[in-house]
Design a protein around this motif. Sequence first.
Motif, PDB file in Angstrom:
ATOM      1  N   ILE A   4     -12.396   2.717  -1.999  1.00 17.23           N
ATOM      2  CA  ILE A   4     -11.273   1.779  -1.989  1.00 17.23           C
ATOM      3  C   ILE A   4     -11.276   1.004  -3.298  1.00 17.23           C
ATOM      4  O   ILE A   4     -12.318   0.500  -3.715  1.00 17.23           O
ATOM      5  CB  ILE A   4     -11.383   0.780  -0.822  1.00 17.23           C
ATOM      6  CG1 ILE A   4     -11.213   1.470   0.530  1.00 17.23           C
ATOM      7  CG2 ILE A   4     -10.337  -0.325  -0.957  1.00 17.23           C
ATOM      8  CD1 ILE A   4     -11.295   0.518   1.719  1.00 17.23           C
ATOM      9  N   GLN A  77      -9.274   6.415  -1.310  1.00 12.13           N
ATOM     10  CA  GLN A  77      -8.507   6.536  -0.072  1.00 12.13           C
ATOM     11  C   GLN A  77      -7.527   5.384   0.140  1.00 12.13           C
ATOM     12  O   GLN A  77      -6.654   5.468   1.000  1.00 12.13           O
ATOM     13  CB  GLN A  77      -9.466   6.588   1.121  1.00 12.13           C
ATOM     14  CG  GLN A  77     -10.499   7.692   1.041  1.00 12.13           C
ATOM     15  CD  GLN A  77      -9.871   9.072   1.066  1.00 12.13           C
ATOM     16  OE1 GLN A  77      -9.049   9.360   1.918  1.00 12.13           O
ATOM     17  NE2 GLN A  77     -10.272   9.920   0.138  1.00 12.13           N
ATOM     18  N   ALA A  78      -7.694   4.318  -0.626  1.00 13.17           N
ATOM     19  CA  ALA A  78      -6.807   3.168  -0.445  1.00 13.17           C
ATOM     20  C   ALA A  78      -6.886   2.236  -1.630  1.00 13.17           C
ATOM     21  O   ALA A  78      -7.919   2.152  -2.303  1.00 13.17           O
ATOM     22  CB  ALA A  78      -7.161   2.401   0.837  1.00 13.17           C
ATOM     23  N   ALA A 107      -3.521   8.541   0.142  1.00 15.16           N
ATOM     24  CA  ALA A 107      -4.094   7.199  -0.024  1.00 15.16           C
ATOM     25  C   ALA A 107      -3.134   6.132   0.485  1.00 15.16           C
ATOM     26  O   ALA A 107      -1.912   6.266   0.385  1.00 15.16           O
ATOM     27  CB  ALA A 107      -4.413   6.950  -1.497  1.00 15.16           C
ATOM     28  N   LEU A 108      -3.700   5.083   1.053  1.00  8.37           N
ATOM     29  CA  LEU A 108      -2.922   3.961   1.571  1.00  8.37           C
ATOM     30  C   LEU A 108      -2.810   2.853   0.522  1.00  8.37           C
ATOM     31  O   LEU A 108      -3.725   2.666  -0.282  1.00  8.37           O
ATOM     32  CB  LEU A 108      -3.592   3.377   2.808  1.00  8.37           C
ATOM     33  CG  LEU A 108      -3.727   4.257   4.044  1.00  8.37           C
ATOM     34  CD1 LEU A 108      -4.589   3.557   5.094  1.00  8.37           C
ATOM     35  CD2 LEU A 108      -2.355   4.605   4.615  1.00  8.37           C
ATOM     36  N   TYR A 109      -1.719   2.120   0.581  1.00 11.21           N
ATOM     37  CA  TYR A 109      -1.637   0.864  -0.151  1.00 11.21           C
ATOM     38  C   TYR A 109      -1.553  -0.263   0.871  1.00 11.21           C
ATOM     39  O   TYR A 109      -0.617  -0.337   1.665  1.00 11.21           O
ATOM     40  CB  TYR A 109      -0.437   0.819  -1.089  1.00 11.21           C
ATOM     41  CG  TYR A 109      -0.231  -0.554  -1.715  1.00 11.21           C
ATOM     42  CD1 TYR A 109      -1.325  -1.351  -2.081  1.00 11.21           C
ATOM     43  CD2 TYR A 109       1.045  -1.060  -1.925  1.00 11.21           C
ATOM     44  CE1 TYR A 109      -1.151  -2.607  -2.625  1.00 11.21           C
ATOM     45  CE2 TYR A 109       1.227  -2.326  -2.488  1.00 11.21           C
ATOM     46  CZ  TYR A 109       0.127  -3.091  -2.829  1.00 11.21           C
ATOM     47  OH  TYR A 109       0.307  -4.346  -3.368  1.00 11.21           O
ATOM     48  N   ILE A 110      -2.569  -1.121   0.863  1.00 11.39           N
ATOM     49  CA  ILE A 110      -2.666  -2.248   1.790  1.00 11.39           C
ATOM     50  C   ILE A 110      -2.480  -3.521   0.983  1.00 11.39           C
ATOM     51  O   ILE A 110      -3.285  -3.828   0.100  1.00 11.39           O
ATOM     52  CB  ILE A 110      -4.019  -2.234   2.520  1.00 11.39           C
ATOM     53  CG1 ILE A 110      -4.176  -0.920   3.285  1.00 11.39           C
ATOM     54  CG2 ILE A 110      -4.132  -3.427   3.464  1.00 11.39           C
ATOM     55  CD1 ILE A 110      -5.598  -0.460   3.435  1.00 11.39           C
ATOM     56  N   SER A 228      -8.744  -2.876   6.288  1.00  7.43           N
ATOM     57  CA  SER A 228      -8.604  -1.742   5.369  1.00  7.43           C
ATOM     58  C   SER A 228      -9.721  -0.729   5.578  1.00  7.43           C
ATOM     59  O   SER A 228      -9.476   0.482   5.654  1.00  7.43           O
ATOM     60  CB  SER A 228      -8.615  -2.235   3.916  1.00  7.43           C
ATOM     61  OG  SER A 228      -7.553  -3.114   3.664  1.00  7.43           O
ATOM     62  N   VAL A 232      -9.436   3.222   6.762  1.00 11.31           N
ATOM     63  CA  VAL A 232      -9.916   4.298   5.884  1.00 11.31           C
ATOM     64  C   VAL A 232     -10.968   5.149   6.575  1.00 11.31           C
ATOM     65  O   VAL A 232     -11.044   6.359   6.353  1.00 11.31           O
ATOM     66  CB  VAL A 232     -10.446   3.710   4.556  1.00 11.31           C
ATOM     67  CG1 VAL A 232     -11.224   4.755   3.761  1.00 11.31           C
ATOM     68  CG2 VAL A 232      -9.288   3.174   3.725  1.00 11.31           C
TER      69      VAL A 232
END
Length: 312
Positions: A4, A77-78, A107-110, A228, A232
Amino acid sequence: MKGIISIQSHVVYGHAGNSAAVFPMQRMGLEVWPIHTVQFSNHTQYVQGWTGQVFAAEQIHHLVIGINAIGKLSQCQAVLSGYLGSAEQCQSVLSAVNKVKQANPDALYICDPVMGDPDKGCIVAPEVHQQMIQLLMPQADVIVPNQFELSQLAEQTISSLSEAVHAARRVISKGPEIVLVKHLHCLADHLFSMLLVTADEAYLIQRPKLEFDRAPVGVGDLISGLFSAQLVTGKSPVAAFEHTHNAVFDVLKTTQALHEWELQTIAAQQQLVTPQSQFKAQLLPKVDAVSARQFDQLAETLGREAINVVID
């Protein structure tokens, strides 16, 4: 190993921003690559003041480019973003998110849209406020506001549970898939309430509010970091929500027991992984299935149940 990128403020002493979020995420078994937007000696609530500096927005861009040059962005991953001090930093965060998603489309955007709270009002510059709403929120997969920040994002007042769910759905209509309201303060003074909303469901979780002579700083950063990490590592949003709530409560109980106001994430590190508290998220009915009054009365009922939970 899953990684991350965490783009937030940082304090050398204590736990706020990255220094509240990085260790808990590492304790979850993740590689965390911190990028600091500011570095201060301590958080800004000390009456003695603080020292340090704000970093240029270009640093975010250059550091992400460097990670990409060694071929590691595909392992990210984020991206988690927190406090941002300028419009240029907001733009650099979006550039970083796009770079990561090019390397890893999953991949995430938090986004933790740090703007302020009811006591302080909006603490960021108007251009940062604008960029949060117009630039970052639509690109986020997950957004983690407090009640004040949710009201700013949704552009509506919030004074009840039904209004909070409605506001979260307004935010979801603009891009994010998940909204975690890290503190819904309008429900009850003696309870700490958190809300999780998706396009189809809404969950409320409440616990007794702990009293401190000086309120700990960095609780929101800890919440966004733990949530988060849970996402993940493959947890469902509801399981991640419950784990985050319970782990944060355990950290706060340890902080209170040690008569501290800096979050005791080190002393409570085992509770980060396996929380002792076991509060459960309650699925709320569809907003249109009951009257607004009935819907809001649920918070009172669930609050009484939360107070009766036996905590070891």
